[in-house]
Design an enzyme around this catalytic site. Structure first.
Site, short mmCIF file in Angstrom:
data_model
loop_
_atom_site.label_atom_id
_atom_site.label_comp_id
_atom_site.label_asym_id
_atom_site.label_seq_id
_atom_site.Cartn_x
_atom_site.Cartn_y
_atom_site.Cartn_z
N SER A 1 0.83 -1.20 0.00
CA SER A 1 0.00 0.00 0.00
C SER A 1 0.87 1.25 0.00
O SER A 1 2.09 1.19 0.08
CB SER A 1 -0.91 0.01 1.23
N SER B 1 0.85 3.63 2.31
CA SER B 1 0.85 4.27 3.63
C SER B 1 2.23 4.74 4.08
O SER B 1 2.32 5.58 4.98
CB SER B 1 0.27 3.33 4.69
N LYS C 1 4.80 0.23 9.66
CA LYS C 1 4.64 1.64 10.06
C LYS C 1 5.93 2.10 10.71
O LYS C 1 6.87 1.33 10.91
CB LYS C 1 3.47 1.82 11.04
N SER D 1 -3.04 6.60 5.82
CA SER D 1 -2.43 5.56 6.64
C SER D 1 -3.37 5.19 7.78
O SER D 1 -3.71 6.04 8.60
CB SER D 1 -1.08 6.02 7.19
#
Length: 266
Positions: A72, A74, A129, A220
């Site tokens: 993705s 994010s 993350k 995100s």
């Protein structure tokens, strides 16, 4: 993915057990008979051939480094869709495959580390993350600004984000340099525009937990939006440290970006 880990562990154990049992018992019987028809069974032959390979892959993947593909946007602009990265599996302690149970403590995440983990609400998948808050920190996010223990972080505007290849999912975003203590890095923000779905607030990180955010702040699903807000230490998988390939499309049919190969992760 847990199913792949389970398959790898199962195949390694079964092939090793078959090879060991044959070496301890059945091979001796065949040798004693000495007949031409008493050849090594196919199952034993395959087990002997595949067990060393499976064992090496299991050890490398579980305790040294694991490959992971960025699915993705994010973590844009630092990690792009199609990046293949390596995750250091021993930075935060050695863990058993499948259960992820730590059996040897080595280190803990530092502020700014990019970590791979299994979120409690999606335990079958790995997420990625950046660690913003450590245990005991007070983290705030208001407007376009992260607050650390009551102090706003400083930002340097680098200009509008252009994107590359298929990584242009940030229309109108500004590229900023966020001065996170010990780990300055770039982020994307639609400056002056409230983040979709809110995400503003203040949080105190409890012991054994971390507060994580994506670098693409307007796209995100991170600790700002989770019901529980914090990442449990036991859900960590490792620390992302290297991009080893960037590939767009199935079997790279849309090409790849050679300039990203071998890049460290900021």
């Amino acid at each position: 993915m847990t199913w792949f880990e389970s398959l790898l562990v199962g195949a390694t154990l079964v092939s090793g057990a078959v090879w060991l049992l044959d070496a301890l018992f059945f091979a001796k019987r065949r040798k004693a008979k000495g007949g031409l028809l008493d050849e090594e069974p196919v199952l034993v032959d395959y087990s002997r051939a595949f067990f060393p390979v499976l064992a090496v892959v299991l050890v490398l993947r579980s305790f040294i480094a694991e490959p992971y593909k960025i699915p993705s946007s994010s973590m844009m602009p630092n990690l792009l869709i199609g990046d293949f990265i390596l995750v250091n599996k021993f930075s935060y302690g050695l863990r058993l495959p499948i259960t992820n149970q730590k059996f040897l403590a080595i280190g803990e995440p530092a502020r700014g580390d990019v970590v791979v983990f299994k979120p409690p609400h999606d335990p079958e998948n790995n997420w990625i993350k950046r660690v913003i808050g450590l245990p005991g920190d007070k983290i705030g996010f208001h407007g376009d600004t992260v607050y650390l223990n009551g102090q706003p972080l400083k930002y340097q505007t680098l200009g509008p984000y252009e994107g590359t290849g298929g990584n242009t999912e940030a229309p109108g975003a500004t590229l900023l340099r966020e001065e996170l203590p010990g780990r300055p890095h770039t982020v994307l923000e639609s400056v002056g525009v409230p983040p979709p779905g809110g995400g503003e607030g203040d949080w105190i990180v409890p012991p054994g937990r971390y507060f994580v955010m994506g670098d693409n702040r307007d796209n995100s699903l991170d600790g700002r939006f989770w019901d529980y807000h914090f990442l449990p230490e036991e859900n960590l998988r490792g620390k992302a440290f290297l991009i080893w390939l960037n590939c767009e499309g199935w079997v790279c049919k849309n090409g790849f970006d050679a300039s990203r190969i071998g890049n460290g992760i900021e």
